[in-house]
Design an enzyme around this catalytic site. Sequence first.
Site, short mmCIF file in Angstrom:
data_model
loop_
_atom_site.label_atom_id
_atom_site.label_comp_id
_atom_site.label_asym_id
_atom_site.label_seq_id
_atom_site.Cartn_x
_atom_site.Cartn_y
_atom_site.Cartn_z
N CYS A 47 -6.02 2.09 -19.20
CA CYS A 47 -7.23 1.77 -19.87
C CYS A 47 -7.28 2.25 -21.51
O CYS A 47 -7.37 3.42 -21.84
CB CYS A 47 -8.33 2.30 -19.17
N CYS A 71 -10.16 4.51 -22.00
CA CYS A 71 -10.23 5.77 -21.39
C CYS A 71 -9.56 6.69 -22.35
O CYS A 71 -9.65 7.89 -22.51
CB CYS A 71 -9.51 5.74 -19.95
#
Length: 234
Positions: A157, A160
Amino acid sequence: MKIPSSFLTILLLFGTILIKAQNGPTPVAVFAQKIAKEKAPQIIDARSAEEFALNHINGAIYLSPNDADYEQKLKSFNSNKSVFVYSIGNGRSAVLAKDLRNRGFQEVYELEGGIGSWVGAGNAIFTNADKPLSKNAYDQLVASNKVVLVDVGSKYCGACKKVKPVLEELRQKYGTSLKIVELNLENDPDLIASLKTVTAFPYLIIYQDGKPVLKKAGIKDLSQELNQVLDKAL
């Protein structure tokens, strides 16, 4: 002739669902319900082959427009049946969903919040998780520390990864008074599902004295919001 209001309401609801299916992400509850109604649902994982191998929604098939055999694989899907598409967020799945619609697929449902919302809602996935953190160990960590910050995401991600520098700043600022726990989809899918609160990656939770005082999806104003809550808690 006057049309009953209840009939108009049904038409409006149907129209809203159809528009959402064609033009935007579908909430995880609706996505799951529609899959459950299909005898053999067409579920497409639009992430990378590596991500798919680690974990995916049960019954999903990996498909990427960037692969050389994309056109050939696409022929195995029925354009007259519902197709369910997901990724981590809505980037890769949005590209694929748009292409499917342009090719004449009648009903394309793109999962809002990606696989993070699917797992976060407690839905099952296939996983090759190795040595995950148990729910019991997690509960003990939360209960035995005054303030705990939990970062939930995936190593694939992009957003993230932007959380990590913020966590490092918090470690430097608060030291050992703040316990930071990092969970990821690759190792902790069952634990993430058991929380039944994650709606998308990244997702941050702050516990104070065992109770959640902040739940936040995404990175907008992340540092500011975390610092505000932690300054009060610590």
